[in-house]
Design an enzyme around this catalytic site. Structure first.
Site, PDB file in Angstrom:
ATOM      1  CB  SER A   1      -0.882   0.024   1.257  1.00 11.44           C
ATOM      2  OG  SER A   1      -0.109   0.378   2.399  1.00 11.44           O
ATOM      3  CG  ASP A   2       1.390   5.820  -1.512  1.00 14.25           C
ATOM      4  OD1 ASP A   2       2.386   5.962  -0.772  1.00 14.25           O
ATOM      5  OD2 ASP A   2       1.186   6.545  -2.504  1.00 14.25           O
ATOM      6  CB  CYS A   3       3.152   5.807   3.320  1.00 11.68           C
ATOM      7  SG  CYS A   3       4.601   4.859   2.814  1.00 11.68           S
TER       8      CYS A   3
END
Length: 734
Positions: A255-257
């Site tokens: 996932s993106d952060c």
């Protein structure tokens, strides 16, 4: 070590873990499991244009500048250098028991999103606005990072580090942000990017498919936003049906952060962190950059989260770690920290900077002859500002050479260099802007007393970039318009009033409104963010020691008139393919000092294509060539010519073709003065097809036209270069 062997080892290792231990490994900051001999590991590291955020490293031009090179071999070398430095840093960190963030060898690069709107602050992280350009550069960069050789023409002699190291990867690359993502930054945590199936498969997915199916990228990162209703980090259609289904992706998904947090807090698709865990893991999100997967055990007990989903994610992650040799001795363990920012890599970064600068206008003033100069004025807020070199996601250069310093070093004591900043980069935010700026008066004095002025304007990562990253001056990192800050516009106008020789250098990561500079300056250059020592490369180009080689990887629009709303994800009116109206500087355009001309072109294998053969090739690998075009180029000048041969294609009469011909193939060439050479360019299957409204790539024409030259076959390019493209056509047979 191959993936099948690594997978079996990963399964055996994970099968020894408790459910809680497996769950702990799905976080980006995975803790140690001492009983199994597993050390802690932080998955988060970056190498967008050199190893980032981890101290000293070779700093290449920002990604958009690398895009301007149109040079896959350069991207391969930059990726290889970055991978070697990342591995050398990792070795040193492990020796000192430092396993913190930005110390690992899973690199969350490259950003292969398409730069669809010039306002997007993170567009500087991409390779441009064209799928073919992004695809070819990303494939090469990924191969360099991972230690393999690209399955592309021109790399037959490249060193395959994986075969020399028993199949282990040098580092792991990551294609991001999957899949429909390019701003606006201000609403990315709650925004739904709605697009048609045609735009999805024609514009937003091709580069991801190529990176997965042809480049073998080890990981894919999801985006913050939703796409057609579903969050990109928990998207069944994108992640299960397409990525792992149609494309057969076997690596891991991250996932993106803190993007998973958005799913329940901002998108409101789920009602709790536990429900988000179930949705994300079920879609195939293996690794969470953020805090949501700390709730896996609650989801396991309270939401009947399947143990098999947890196990599968852990197996995928340990497969990657095993392929990286983290539990074995490999030849990479011997890579020394001396590789970091070594002379060879610095020379490569300078070559990259030379390849990234685009000459947009030249009335004959360039190249400069220093023997005819007594004094030069170097003016502007970006002339002596290190931040104008870096762009975002950067490391720390061992030395910075600004444009001013590059010019001073080049001229030495032979020519006097006078400097003035001229204005404050952020002046238009101050209430007293209506008052005269004494810096402008100072700049005028300097310019009046010099033979010519080099005016260096632009932005930096504090003015365009990522939401929340550096407190950007504009709207969460995005630009409000295409204009330079008002203080800089006033400075430009004041210097132009002097009617003296003027060179304007724009240092930005995106297209700007340069109409005034185009009308009033003798020469205009786009330097993007050229890297730590980029000022030296700019100076060499100005004084003719090196050629300007770059071509625009994005369209430079005149202004935003006619541009769709930023939140509109349809491609109508966007990029060169669907542009309405005339651009200021077209995609693919860039002048040089040489005088190369395309004198002849021919289809090597005849002027017909079998539809059946093309569709068969398309099914196997869309990048597989189906045509070979031979192009003869002659250099009639007295200097070597550095050019980019470009071939554009258009399916004639197709209801699904874009408004304008699209880039089908390109090749960087260097031709010595007086030479004539014939080059071969291969046209991939994807370039001779179109995408229908159902998202299917089909053949929907009886004939396809090809246009060969050093830019697009449009009227604006012809007017700026004085050259027209050669035209060929090919017919389809059943």
């Amino acid at each position: 070590m191959n993936r099948q062997e690594a997978r079996k080892r990963a399964e055996a290792l994970v099968n020894q873990m408790s459910v809680e231990e497996m769950a702990s490994q799905l976080r980006f900051d995975a803790p140690a499991i001492e009983d199994l001999g597993i050390p802690s590991y932080n998955w988060w590291n970056e190498t967008l244009h050199g190893v980032a955020r981890a101290g000293t490293a070779t700093m290449f031009p920002q990604a958009i500048g690398l895009g301007a090179s149109f040079d896959p071999q350069l991207l391969f070398k930059a990726g290889r250098a970055s991978g070697l430095e990342a591995r050398a840093k990792f070795n040193e960190s492990i020796a000192h028991e430092d396993r913190d963030i930005y110390k690992g060898i899973t690199m969350w690069s490259p950003n292969i999103n398409l730069f669809r709107d010039p306002r997007w602050g993170r567009g500087q992280e991409t390779y441009g606005e064209d799928t073919e350009l992004i695809t070819m550069l990303a494939e090469a960069f990924i191969a360099g990072l991972q230690g393999q050789v690209p399955d592309m023409d021109g790399f037959e002699d490249a060193e395959d580090l994986r075969s020399e190291n028993d199949g282990y990867m040098l580092v792991a690359a990551c294609a991001k942000h999957f899949a429909v993502h390019s701003g606006p930054e201000a609403v990315r945590h709650s925004f739904d990017a709605v697009c048609s199936k045609k735009d999805l498969w024609e514009t937003y997915l091709p580069q991801f498919e190529a990176c997965v199916r042809e480049a073998g990228v080890e990981s894919v990162m999801g985006a913050y936003n939703r796409t057609n209703g579903d969050p990109c980090c928990a998207h069944p259609y994108l992640m299960k049906e397409i990525l792992r289904g149609k494309w057969g992706f076997e690596g891991h998904f991250v996932s993106d952060c803190w993007a998973l947090l958005d799913i329940h807090e901002h998108h409101k698709v789920t009602s709790s962190a536990e429900e988000t865990v179930v949705k994300a893991l079920d879609a195939g999100c293996d690794l969470n950059c953020g805090c949501v997967y700390q709730n896996i055990m609650q989801a396991y007990h309270e939401w009947d989260l399947s143990e098999d989903l947890i196990r599968e994610a852990a197996v995928r992650l340990f497969t990657t770690r095993i392929l990286l040799g983290m539990f074995d001795e490999t030849g990479y363990d011997k890579l020394s920290y001396d590789l970091v920012d070594c002379p060879e890599h610095r020379d490569l970064a300078e070559k990259a900077a030379l390849s990234s600068v685009v000459l947009l206008k030249n009335d004959g003033l360039l190249p400069l002859d220093k023997s005819k100069l007594k004094s030069v004025a170097v003016i502007g807020p970006n002339a002596d500002d290190r931040s104008s070199l870096t762009g975002n996601y950067h490391g720390t250069s061992s030395r910075y050479i600004t444009v001013l310093e590059g010019i001073e070093d080049y001229l030495g004591d032979d020519v006097r260099v006078r400097y003035a900043s001229g204005c404050h980069k952020f002046k238009d935010r101050e209430e007293n802007l209506a008052q005269p700026d004494d810096r402008i008066a100072e700049a005028q004095i300097v310019a009046e007393r010099s033979d010519l002025t080099i005016l260096v304007l632009g932005l930096d990562e504090t003015m365009e970039g990522e939401e929340g990253d550096t407190g950007n001056a504009y709207a969460s990192g995005d630009k409000e318009d295409l204009k330079l800050p008002k203080s800089q516009r006033r400075l430009l106008e004041a210097i132009a009033e002097l009617k003296k020789p003027l060179i304007v250098i724009n240092m930005t990561g995106s297209a700007m409104d340069l109409q005034f500079a185009d009308q009033h300056a003798n020469a205009v250059l786009q330097a993007f963010y050229p890297g730590g020592r980029g000022g030296r490369a700019v100076a060499k180009i100005l004084f003719g020691e090196e050629e300007p080689e770059g071509k625009l990887p994005v369209t430079f629009y005149k202004d935003l008139r006619g541009m769709p709303d930023f939140e509109d994800y349809s491609m109508k009116g966007r990029t060169y393919r669907y542009l309405t109206g005339e651009p200021l500087y077209p995609f693919g355009f860039g002048l040089g000092y040489g005088k190369a001309d395309v004198v002849k072109a021919a289809l090597k294998d005849g002027e017909t294509l079998s539809k059946a053969e093309v569709l068969k090739t398309l099914e196997n690998r869309k990048g597989e060539p189906v045509l070979d075009v031979e192009v003869t180029v002659k250099n009639s000048g007295t200097r070597d010519a550095h050019e980019v041969l470009q071939i554009y294609a258009k399916a004639e009469g197709s209801a699904y073709e874009a408004d304008h011909p699209h880039l089908a193939a390109f090749r960087k060439i260097v031709l010595k003065a007086g030479e004539e050479e014939t080059y071969s360019l291969k046209i991939p299957a994807r370039a001779v097809t179109v995408v229908n409204e159902d998202g299917e790539r089909v053949i929907d024409a009886e004939r396809i036209s090809f246009y060969i030259g050093f830019g697009q076959p449009d009227e604006r390019t012809a007017a700026l270069t004085g050259k027209k493209s050669l035209e060929l056509s090919c017919s389809f047979l059943e």
